[in-house]
Design an enzyme around this catalytic site. Structure first.
Site, PDB file in Angstrom:
ATOM      1  N   ASP A   1      -2.760  -0.336  -5.239  1.00 13.60           N
ATOM      2  CA  ASP A   1      -2.691  -0.228  -3.754  1.00 13.60           C
ATOM      3  C   ASP A   1      -2.197   0.682  -3.156  1.00 13.60           C
ATOM      4  OD1 ASP A   1      -3.724  -1.725  -1.312  1.00 13.60           O
ATOM      5  OD2 ASP A   1      -1.525  -2.644  -1.228  1.00 13.60           O
TER       6      ASP A   1
ATOM      7  N   SER B   1      -4.802  -4.108   4.550  1.00 12.51           N
ATOM      8  CA  SER B   1      -5.814  -4.324   3.599  1.00 12.51           C
ATOM      9  C   SER B   1      -6.459  -5.502   3.907  1.00 12.51           C
ATOM     10  CB  SER B   1      -5.054  -4.459   2.272  1.00 12.51           C
ATOM     11  OG  SER B   1      -4.475  -3.262   1.932  1.00 12.51           O
TER      12      SER B   1
ATOM     13  N   GLN C   1     -11.708  -1.051  -2.022  1.00  6.14           N
ATOM     14  CA  GLN C   1     -10.800  -2.112  -1.022  1.00  6.14           C
ATOM     15  C   GLN C   1     -11.357  -1.707   0.301  1.00  6.14           C
ATOM     16  OE1 GLN C   1      -6.696  -0.418   0.560  1.00  6.14           O
ATOM     17  NE2 GLN C   1      -6.184  -2.230  -0.883  1.00  6.14           N
TER      18      GLN C   1
END
Length: 303
Positions: free
Chosen positions: A218, A242, A292
């Site tokens: 991430d 996110s 993502q």
């Protein structure tokens, strides 16, 4: 109330940083399929998304024997609070001979903050092909670390960000090919490469190496979709978060050895950006892939 001690604390060693990350990801079993993830010591504000993903994956891995995680899909619903632990409830949806699936619900104050689904597989052989290792990538030894770049950039940052930048000590070493400009980011192609690894050796447990890589996956991914627009999370008016995160584990690896994180962003629009990642070992093996979608909304003063 006692005043906070202004005396600077000595920096933690790499071994202490990694030990802290292992403790953070090593969820505590409260009951059958119920776990508690520790809060980040000294953390303030919003929980890092990689922490929640890594802890949720660990909870799912704790409930599964004889099979290794090969994929996860997570949706973020609410921002987590660094001041509180996170409770993870595992649902055992399926246990077959080859595959097993788990759902994990992460909660704080009785409210879900993340849902994660993970799939596990018994090891087996099969057809094989993979993308090639990107060309013309310099080795990590010749690149500055993110920590060094932060020190260089701190003098140009607004006061409200300067101390946070200098205080940050990460258990993951990041060495970017394209150092970012935090104050005035350039407009550039949405392609990014970083070398990553844990800053000190980890034990041999493959489940912990997967959790550490999930944590690290991430880091910097969502920023890729903002590159063509010359903005980042520090740009005035930017709202970033996110929305979801997916990851596939392909091959065995060690998270304490250098890995190349190759990222690109094929699309952005309607306040969202899509980001993709491929993670390679130094010898060219593709060991994981990521995807993502992030919120990249720039508010105007009227908003």
């Amino acid at each position: 109330m006692a005043e906070e001690d202004p005396t600077p604390r000595p920096p933690r060693t790499p071994e202490q940083l990694v030990a802290g990350l292992v403790d953070l990801l090593d969820v505590e079993e409260l009951d059958t399929d119920l776990y508690r993830g520790a809060r980040l010591p000294g953390g303030r504000g919003r929980v890092f998304g990689g922490q929640v993903i890594g802890q949720a994956l660990q909870a799912a891995q704790r409930s599964t024997e004889g099979k290794a995680a090969h994929s996860l899909h997570a949706y973020f619903m609410r921002a987590g609070d660094d001041a509180l632990p996170i409770v993870y409830r595992v649902v055992r949806d399926f246990d077959g001979r080859s595959f097993a699936t788990r759902r994990v619900i992460a909660t704080q104050n009785g409210q879900p903050i993340l849902n994660l689904a993970a799939s596990f597989q018994v090891a087996e052989d099969g057809f094989h092909h993979q993308d090639a290792f990107p060309a013309n990538i310099p080795p990590p030894e010749g690149l500055k670390s993110d920590a060094e770049l932060r020190v260089d950039a701190a003098k140009d940052l607004p006061e409200e960000h300067r101390q946070r930048f200098l205080r940050w000590s990460s258990p993951i070493e990041v060495r970017p090919l394209y150092p970012r400009n935090w104050v005035a980011p350039d407009v550039r192609e949405p392609v990014n490469y970083t070398w990553i690894r844990a800053v000190a050796p980890l034990d041999a447990d493959p489940a912990m190496h997967r959790a550490v890589l999930a944590y690290a996956s991430d880091m910097g991914l969502m920023a890729t979709s903002m590159m063509p627009h010359g903005v980042n999370w520090m740009t005035p008016g930017m709202q970033t978060a996110s929305l979801d995160h997916a990851m596939w584990f392909h091959e065995p690896f060690r998270a304490d050895e250098w890995l190349l994180y190759a990222m690109d962003a094929p699309w952005a629009g309607h306040g969202r950006g899509i980001n993709r990642g491929r993670i390679f070992t130094r010898d060219g093996r593709l060991i994981a892939s990521t995807a993502q979608e992030g919120l990249i909304r720039r508010r105007t003063p009227r908003d």
